[in-house]
Design an enzyme around this catalytic site. Structure first.
Site, short mmCIF file in Angstrom:
data_model
loop_
_atom_site.label_atom_id
_atom_site.label_comp_id
_atom_site.label_asym_id
_atom_site.label_seq_id
_atom_site.Cartn_x
_atom_site.Cartn_y
_atom_site.Cartn_z
N GLU A 72 0.57 -1.03 0.25
CA GLU A 72 -0.18 -0.15 0.04
C GLU A 72 0.84 1.24 -0.01
O GLU A 72 2.07 1.41 0.66
CB GLU A 72 -0.85 -0.06 1.40
CG GLU A 72 -1.95 -1.08 0.94
CD GLU A 72 -2.83 -1.26 2.08
OE1 GLU A 72 -4.14 -1.72 2.00
OE2 GLU A 72 -2.50 -0.93 3.33
N CYS A 129 3.48 8.60 1.49
CA CYS A 129 3.82 7.58 2.38
C CYS A 129 4.01 6.19 1.61
O CYS A 129 3.14 5.49 0.91
CB CYS A 129 3.15 7.15 3.66
SG CYS A 129 3.40 6.14 4.72
N CYS A 159 6.74 -7.43 7.04
CA CYS A 159 8.03 -6.85 7.80
C CYS A 159 8.55 -7.90 8.46
O CYS A 159 7.54 -9.01 9.09
CB CYS A 159 7.38 -5.73 8.82
SG CYS A 159 8.99 -4.96 9.42
N CYS A 188 6.49 -5.72 15.89
CA CYS A 188 6.22 -4.73 16.70
C CYS A 188 4.67 -4.59 17.01
O CYS A 188 3.97 -5.00 16.29
CB CYS A 188 6.12 -3.13 16.24
SG CYS A 188 7.98 -2.72 15.73
N CYS A 213 1.69 -2.72 15.65
CA CYS A 213 1.58 -2.30 14.24
C CYS A 213 0.89 -3.45 13.32
O CYS A 213 1.32 -4.73 13.61
CB CYS A 213 2.97 -2.19 13.78
SG CYS A 213 3.08 -2.03 11.80
N GLY A 245 6.89 -2.21 5.93
CA GLY A 245 8.16 -2.60 5.98
C GLY A 245 9.20 -1.87 6.71
O GLY A 245 8.97 -0.95 7.26
N GLU A 246 10.40 -2.55 7.11
CA GLU A 246 11.54 -1.80 7.50
C GLU A 246 12.81 -1.56 6.48
O GLU A 246 13.19 -2.01 6.00
CB GLU A 246 12.02 -2.65 8.65
CG GLU A 246 13.38 -2.28 9.31
CD GLU A 246 13.63 -0.75 9.74
OE1 GLU A 246 12.83 -0.56 10.57
OE2 GLU A 246 14.44 -0.05 9.32
N SER A 268 11.78 6.26 8.13
CA SER A 268 11.39 5.92 9.28
C SER A 268 12.11 4.57 9.87
O SER A 268 11.89 3.75 9.03
CB SER A 268 10.00 5.95 9.60
OG SER A 268 9.89 5.51 10.84
N SER A 308 11.27 5.03 15.21
CA SER A 308 10.15 4.67 16.21
C SER A 308 10.68 4.35 17.45
O SER A 308 11.21 3.22 17.79
CB SER A 308 9.54 3.49 15.63
OG SER A 308 9.08 3.61 14.38
N PHE A 309 10.56 5.40 18.46
CA PHE A 309 11.04 5.34 19.72
C PHE A 309 9.96 4.66 20.76
O PHE A 309 10.57 3.41 21.06
CB PHE A 309 11.52 6.43 20.28
CG PHE A 309 12.70 6.56 21.38
CD1 PHE A 309 13.76 6.03 20.77
CD2 PHE A 309 12.51 6.87 22.53
CE1 PHE A 309 14.87 6.21 21.71
CE2 PHE A 309 13.52 7.15 23.41
CZ PHE A 309 14.57 6.47 23.11
N HIS A 310 8.89 5.24 21.09
CA HIS A 310 7.89 4.50 21.38
C HIS A 310 7.88 4.24 22.87
O HIS A 310 6.90 4.00 23.65
CB HIS A 310 7.35 3.30 20.79
CG HIS A 310 6.86 3.57 19.40
ND1 HIS A 310 6.47 4.71 18.75
CD2 HIS A 310 7.33 2.81 18.18
CE1 HIS A 310 6.33 4.80 17.39
NE2 HIS A 310 6.59 3.50 17.11
N ASN A 318 -3.35 3.90 16.20
CA ASN A 318 -4.53 3.81 15.32
C ASN A 318 -4.97 2.53 15.55
O ASN A 318 -4.32 1.51 15.31
CB ASN A 318 -3.86 4.07 13.89
CG ASN A 318 -3.72 5.69 13.54
OD1 ASN A 318 -4.45 6.34 14.19
ND2 ASN A 318 -2.23 5.82 13.06
N CYS A 365 -1.25 5.51 9.77
CA CYS A 365 -0.16 5.05 10.17
C CYS A 365 -0.10 3.64 10.90
O CYS A 365 -0.97 3.67 11.92
CB CYS A 365 0.61 6.09 10.95
SG CYS A 365 2.38 6.28 10.88
N1 SAH Z 1 9.33 0.12 9.87
C1 SAH Z 1 9.38 1.46 9.99
C2 SAH Z 1 8.60 2.36 9.20
C3 SAH Z 1 7.00 2.06 8.89
S1 SAH Z 1 6.07 2.26 10.56
C4 SAH Z 1 9.31 1.82 11.39
O1 SAH Z 1 8.68 0.94 12.36
O2 SAH Z 1 9.77 2.87 11.71
C5 SAH Z 1 5.88 4.09 10.54
C6 SAH Z 1 5.32 4.50 11.93
O3 SAH Z 1 4.02 4.14 12.18
C7 SAH Z 1 6.35 4.11 12.90
O4 SAH Z 1 6.79 4.71 13.61
C8 SAH Z 1 5.40 2.96 13.56
O5 SAH Z 1 5.94 2.66 14.96
C9 SAH Z 1 4.11 3.60 13.58
N2 SAH Z 1 3.16 2.54 13.83
C10 SAH Z 1 2.90 1.40 13.50
N3 SAH Z 1 1.74 0.98 13.97
C11 SAH Z 1 0.97 2.05 14.24
C12 SAH Z 1 -0.54 2.21 14.83
N4 SAH Z 1 -0.98 1.19 14.86
N5 SAH Z 1 -0.67 3.42 15.11
C13 SAH Z 1 0.06 4.37 15.29
N6 SAH Z 1 1.48 4.36 14.71
C14 SAH Z 1 1.65 3.03 14.33
FE1 SF4 Z 2 7.79 -3.39 10.81
FE2 SF4 Z 2 7.75 -0.64 11.54
FE3 SF4 Z 2 5.57 -2.02 11.77
FE4 SF4 Z 2 7.72 -2.54 13.39
S1 SF4 Z 2 6.39 -0.70 12.94
S2 SF4 Z 2 6.55 -4.11 12.49
S3 SF4 Z 2 9.37 -2.24 12.05
S4 SF4 Z 2 6.50 -1.85 9.87
#
Ligand code: SAH
Ligand code: SF4
Length: 393
Positions: free
Chosen positions: A115, A128, A135, A139, A142, A195-196, A227, A249-251, A326, A369
């Protein structure tokens, strides 16, 4: 045992023979295209010039048909058409959200789908893009993380997403009338789709180099943000070989919580990640790093977390992007309340950091996202499988 005879290494970068079937020119670097044209019979002396001409047709004017390349001799155009194609992935469907966000379902070779999301904003538009189908990381918040990695995208499939969006937006300028950055519909790229990106480094690098090339798509490196979840060994290389903006993606503010949310933390923990990030602005000559922080109710959203966060990143030029979680079907978390997010943002702001709260876009079409997930059925993984994998480390 006798040592075997020394092997003469073939150091020629020019392929002597092209692979069977037509070769796609989209996604080749300038050097790669030059070598490919030479291998197909273009005289070496002319090759650089031909690359420039073809490059402009493909990336500046959006042309997909060799016959339209009117500054090339007719016979040469016919030769090119025999050996090459100019192909971008196929758009299977397009959804437009109430807020104008566009989500494209894109089919790549082999029938897999990814997508791509276009987000129009006041004075700019951000695309985006995805770098992998699925991936390898898991996480836990995600949606993409619930899907196994199917494969890496090629450079052509990555830059192809930009070309698809330009097709849809009708943004291939008339010759000599390239719009300035400020007036472009597609002015920014974020590698925040599926993806990463740092686990597909070369393809992402080549695609972004094409996107930045001044004779084509021509986006400034400051308008491209990659990212990463924290692939530490590739961070310095990103600065040196791509030089784009970095988001991480610190979190979480403790290793214990980050291990659960972003399992790559077990490999490279918070301290190791911060060390790599400290060097990034100098290496890439960029102003600041974006720290992404997804707000999960009762998990990482306390005042104490906010204070720990600002202490951890002290000294790093940074912006903190707070992302309200989200939700997606079956997600194991809830979004933090608005008041909680504001209180968190306030602490971060008072410590001297910009702390925008990201407005979810395109939620009605599952384009926000972290909601992306391809429909490739056989790639589906159950939550139980993921939990088991996380537990195994
Ligand atoms: N793999 C990379 C880039 C793709 S994810 C990464 O992890 O950085 C892009 C961003 O969306 C990241 O910061 C990820 O942590 C965030 N993300 C993933 N799932 C999400 C969700 N359900 N709600 C909000 N942000 C989310
Ligand atoms: Fe992969 Fe980024 Fe989602 Fe983590 S947040 S599973 S690295 S796409």
């Amino acid at each position: 045992m006798e040592p075997s005879a020394p092997v003469t290494q073939d150091v020629l970068t020019i392929p002597r023979k092209l692979p069977e079937g037509p070769v796609n020119l989209v996604g080749l670097t300038r050097e790669g295209m030059r070598a490919t044209l030479i291998a197909a019979g273009t005289p070496e002396k002319q090759a650089r010039m031909r690359v420039t001409q073809i490059w402009q047709w493909i990336y500046q004017k959006g042309v997909r048909d060799f016959d339209a390349m009117t500054n090339l001799a007719k016979a040469y155009r016919a030769e090119l058409a025999e050996r090459f194609v100019i192909e971008v992935p196929e758009v299977v469907s397009r959804h437009i959200s109430e807020d104008g966000t566009r989500k494209y379902l894109v089919r790549i070779a082999g029938g897999h789908e990814v997508e791509t999301v276009y987000i129009p904003e006041e004075g700019r538009g951000t695309l985006c893009i995805s770098s992998q189908v699925g991936c390898t990381l898991t996480c836990s918040f995600c949606h993409t993380g619930t899907q196994k990695l199917v494969r890496n995208l090629t450079a052509g499939e990555i830059v192809g997403q930009v070309m698809i969006a330009r097709d849809d937006l009708g943004e291939w300028p008339e010759p000599g009338r390239a719009p300035k950055d400020e007036t472009r519909l597609l002015s920014n790229i974020v590698l925040m789709g599926m993806g990463e990106p740092l686990y597909n480094f070369e393809a992402v690098r080549d695609a972004m180099k094409i996107a930045m090339d001044g004779e084509g798509i021509s986006l400034s490196r400051r308008r491209i943000t990659l990212s990463t979840s924290g692939v530490v060994p590739e961070i310095a290389r990103t600065a040196e070989e791509i030089g784009c903006m970095l988001a991480v993606s610190f979190h979480a503010t403790t290793d214990e919580v980050r291990d659960r949310l972003v399992p790559i933390n077990k490999k490279w923990n918070i301290a190791t990640l911060l060390d790599a990030l400290r060097d990034y602005p100098r290496l890439s000559n960029s102003e600041r790093i974006t720290f992404e922080y997804v707000m999960l109710k009762g998990i990482n959203d306390s005042d104490e977390d906010a204070r720990r966060l600002v202490n951890l990143i002290r000294g790093i030029p940074a912006k903190i992007n707070l992302i309200p979680f989200n939700e997606w079907p079956g997600a194991p978390y809830e979004r933090s309340d608005e008041a909680r997010i504001r209180a968190f943002a306030d602490i971060v702001y008072k410590a001297g950091y910009a702390s925008p709260i990201r407005t979810p876009r395109g939620e009605d079409i599952m384009a926000a996202c972290g909601q992306l997930k391809s429909a490739t059925e056989r790639a589906r993984k159950s939550r139980a499988e993921i939990a088991a994998e996380v537990a195994r480390g």
